[in-house]
Design a protein around this motif. Structure first.
Motif, PDB file in Angstrom:
ATOM      1  N   THR A  18      -0.552   6.455  -6.721  1.00 55.96           N
ATOM      2  CA  THR A  18      -0.510   5.995  -8.075  1.00 55.96           C
ATOM      3  C   THR A  18      -1.857   5.219  -8.548  1.00 55.96           C
ATOM      4  OG1 THR A  18       0.750   3.946  -7.829  1.00 55.96           O
ATOM      5  CG2 THR A  18       1.807   5.796  -8.417  1.00 55.96           C
ATOM      6  N   SER A  19      -2.462   4.660  -7.458  1.00 60.54           N
ATOM      7  CA  SER A  19      -3.520   3.750  -7.886  1.00 60.54           C
ATOM      8  C   SER A  19      -4.403   3.778  -6.729  1.00 60.54           C
ATOM      9  CB  SER A  19      -3.281   2.372  -8.271  1.00 60.54           C
ATOM     10  OG  SER A  19      -4.454   1.605  -8.417  1.00 60.54           O
ATOM     11  N   PRO A  20      -5.344   4.640  -6.279  1.00 61.97           N
ATOM     12  CA  PRO A  20      -6.001   4.737  -4.992  1.00 61.97           C
ATOM     13  C   PRO A  20      -6.883   3.670  -4.634  1.00 61.97           C
ATOM     14  CG  PRO A  20      -6.337   6.814  -6.344  1.00 61.97           C
ATOM     15  CD  PRO A  20      -5.613   5.800  -7.167  1.00 61.97           C
ATOM     16  N   GLU A  21      -7.235   2.861  -6.008  1.00 61.26           N
ATOM     17  CA  GLU A  21      -8.222   1.559  -5.597  1.00 61.26           C
ATOM     18  C   GLU A  21      -7.172   0.355  -5.194  1.00 61.26           C
ATOM     19  OE1 GLU A  21      -8.114   3.163  -8.678  1.00 61.26           O
ATOM     20  OE2 GLU A  21     -10.042   4.244  -8.695  1.00 61.26           O
ATOM     21  N   ARG A  22      -6.053   0.384  -5.921  1.00 61.94           N
ATOM     22  CA  ARG A  22      -5.333  -0.754  -5.450  1.00 61.94           C
ATOM     23  C   ARG A  22      -4.785  -0.627  -3.865  1.00 61.94           C
ATOM     24  NH1 ARG A  22      -1.069  -2.275  -9.531  1.00 61.94           N
ATOM     25  NH2 ARG A  22      -1.051  -4.206  -8.417  1.00 61.94           N
ATOM     26  N   ARG A  23      -4.330   0.839  -3.534  1.00 59.94           N
ATOM     27  CA  ARG A  23      -3.791   1.123  -2.288  1.00 59.94           C
ATOM     28  C   ARG A  23      -4.824   0.556  -1.307  1.00 59.94           C
ATOM     29  NH1 ARG A  23      -3.510   5.310   1.380  1.00 59.94           N
ATOM     30  NH2 ARG A  23      -1.464   5.364   2.529  1.00 59.94           N
TER      31      ARG A  23
ATOM     32  N   ALA B 272       1.029  -1.214  -0.100  1.00 62.16           N
ATOM     33  CA  ALA B 272      -0.055   0.066   0.041  1.00 62.16           C
ATOM     34  C   ALA B 272       0.976   1.379  -0.024  1.00 62.16           C
ATOM     35  CB  ALA B 272      -0.952  -0.042   1.173  1.00 62.16           C
ATOM     36  N   ASP B 273       1.973   1.190   0.850  1.00 66.24           N
ATOM     37  CA  ASP B 273       2.831   2.337   0.868  1.00 66.24           C
ATOM     38  C   ASP B 273       3.483   2.639  -0.639  1.00 66.24           C
ATOM     39  OD1 ASP B 273       2.131   2.794   3.627  1.00 66.24           O
ATOM     40  OD2 ASP B 273       3.949   1.922   4.281  1.00 66.24           O
ATOM     41  N   ALA B 274       3.951   1.461  -1.064  1.00 64.45           N
ATOM     42  CA  ALA B 274       4.744   1.564  -2.240  1.00 64.45           C
ATOM     43  C   ALA B 274       3.669   1.872  -3.510  1.00 64.45           C
ATOM     44  CB  ALA B 274       5.184  -0.006  -2.768  1.00 64.45           C
ATOM     45  N   ILE B 275       2.391   1.733  -3.210  1.00 62.50           N
ATOM     46  CA  ILE B 275       1.442   2.389  -4.430  1.00 62.50           C
ATOM     47  C   ILE B 275       1.231   3.667  -4.339  1.00 62.50           C
ATOM     48  CG2 ILE B 275      -1.122   1.956  -5.233  1.00 62.50           C
ATOM     49  CD1 ILE B 275      -0.797  -0.989  -4.420  1.00 62.50           C
ATOM     50  N   GLY B 276       1.039   4.024  -3.309  1.00 67.37           N
ATOM     51  CA  GLY B 276       0.826   5.394  -2.799  1.00 67.37           C
ATOM     52  C   GLY B 276      -0.302   6.135  -3.590  1.00 67.37           C
TER      53      GLY B 276
END
Length: 89
Positions: A65-70, A59-63
């Motif tokens: 860039t993709s709110p749904e995946r985070r 989740a931290d790595a996604i930041g």
């Protein structure tokens, strides 16, 4: 994935044994399990606290860039469901 692994004190090189055993493969910079049952066995074989830690790192790595995946990763990182009663709007 590299950023998440780094935050856990590891690197993508840690996947080498799994890649040599043909459990994990890299295609175009994306790492996947050879078979969904292998993915499930590895995931469910890991202790819950390590799975939650991995989800938080992802989740931290996604930041942003993709709110749904985070959001999905953060939800998977929870230890317990939210027990507060739902508010009616």
């Amino acid at each position: 994935l590299a950023t998440a692994l780094e935050s856990l004190g590891s690197t993508v090189n840690a996947l080498e044994p799994a890649m040599r055993a043909a459990v994990v493969r890299e295609v175009g910079g994306t790492f996947t399990f050879r078979h969904p049952l292998l993915r499930s066995a590895v995931y469910h074989g890991a202790p819950a606290h390590l799975r939650r830690r991995a989800h938080l790192s992802l989740a931290d790595a996604i930041g942003g860039t993709s709110p749904e995946r985070r959001a999905w990763q953060l939800a998977a990182a929870t230890a317990m469901p939210d027990l507060w009663p739902a508010r009616r709007i």
